[in-house]
Design a protein around this motif. Structure first.
Motif, PDB file in Angstrom:
ATOM      1  N   THR A   1       1.849 -10.170  -2.723  1.00  6.89           N
ATOM      2  CA  THR A   1       3.162 -10.117  -2.337  1.00  6.89           C
ATOM      3  C   THR A   1       3.149 -10.081  -0.654  1.00  6.89           C
ATOM      4  O   THR A   1       2.482 -10.012  -0.044  1.00  6.89           O
ATOM      5  CB  THR A   1       4.014  -9.555  -3.191  1.00  6.89           C
ATOM      6  N   PHE A   2       4.175 -10.623  -0.512  1.00  5.50           N
ATOM      7  CA  PHE A   2       5.025  -9.874   0.399  1.00  5.50           C
ATOM      8  C   PHE A   2       5.369  -8.466   0.621  1.00  5.50           C
ATOM      9  O   PHE A   2       4.551  -8.314   2.320  1.00  5.50           O
ATOM     10  CB  PHE A   2       6.705 -10.813   0.692  1.00  5.50           C
TER      11      PHE A   2
ATOM     12  N   ILE B   1       1.712  -7.632   2.125  1.00  3.26           N
ATOM     13  CA  ILE B   1       0.986  -7.444   3.703  1.00  3.26           C
ATOM     14  C   ILE B   1       0.351  -7.141   4.749  1.00  3.26           C
ATOM     15  O   ILE B   1      -0.438  -7.116   5.035  1.00  3.26           O
ATOM     16  CB  ILE B   1       2.233  -8.518   4.515  1.00  3.26           C
ATOM     17  N   PRO B   2       0.972  -5.807   4.545  1.00  9.01           N
ATOM     18  CA  PRO B   2       0.915  -5.008   6.012  1.00  9.01           C
ATOM     19  C   PRO B   2      -0.534  -4.254   5.577  1.00  9.01           C
ATOM     20  O   PRO B   2      -1.301  -4.238   6.332  1.00  9.01           O
ATOM     21  CB  PRO B   2       2.027  -3.747   5.674  1.00  9.01           C
ATOM     22  N   THR B   3      -0.601  -3.865   4.072  1.00  8.24           N
ATOM     23  CA  THR B   3      -2.341  -3.225   4.115  1.00  8.24           C
ATOM     24  C   THR B   3      -2.888  -4.157   3.926  1.00  8.24           C
ATOM     25  O   THR B   3      -4.091  -4.373   4.348  1.00  8.24           O
ATOM     26  CB  THR B   3      -1.752  -3.235   2.176  1.00  8.24           C
ATOM     27  N   MET B   4      -2.865  -5.048   3.386  1.00  8.06           N
ATOM     28  CA  MET B   4      -3.656  -6.490   3.834  1.00  8.06           C
ATOM     29  C   MET B   4      -3.701  -6.693   5.353  1.00  8.06           C
ATOM     30  O   MET B   4      -5.336  -6.576   5.439  1.00  8.06           O
ATOM     31  CB  MET B   4      -3.326  -7.674   2.592  1.00  8.06           C
TER      32      MET B   4
END
Length: 108
Positions: free
Chosen positions: A5-6, A9-12
């Motif tokens: 999910t959007f 994104i920061p974690t990914m």
């Protein structure tokens, strides 16, 4: 790989950055080993590496006991060859000798 999910994104991106950082360190480590492998040493540097006196190294060279490259009157040593030479003089433990014998006897 599952879609994310959007909000993820920061974690990914952090995981991706960490993996790239790890790969970069590995590449630098491997390239440093390759550079050291071909490092050429003079007799003083070889003396320090082996913790032997320069006259002792000259003696070993004359007896052909140590790997050396000679250009004119100068002697050169490859670091990896000296390390290989040191490792070749390793004495096996009783357990290693016993395991070698067992492997030979058991081998069909």
């Amino acid at each position: 790989m599952k879609p994310f999910t959007f909000d993820q994104i920061p974690t990914m991106m952090k995981k991706l950055h960490d993996r790239l950082d790890h790969l970069e360190r590995l590449i630098i480590k491997i390239s440093f080993k390759e550079e050291n492998k071909n490092e050429l040493l003079n007799i003083d540097e070889a003396s320090k590496l082996l913790n032997l006196s320069v006259p002792t190294i000259y003696s070993k060279v004359s007896k052909r006991e140590i790997p050396v490259n000679k250009q004119g009157k100068r002697l050169y040593f490859y670091r990896h060859e000296l390390m290989k030479w040191i490792k070749a003089g390793r004495v096996k433990t009783h357990l290693e000798i016993r395991n070698d014998i067992e492997k030979k006897v058991i081998k069909p």
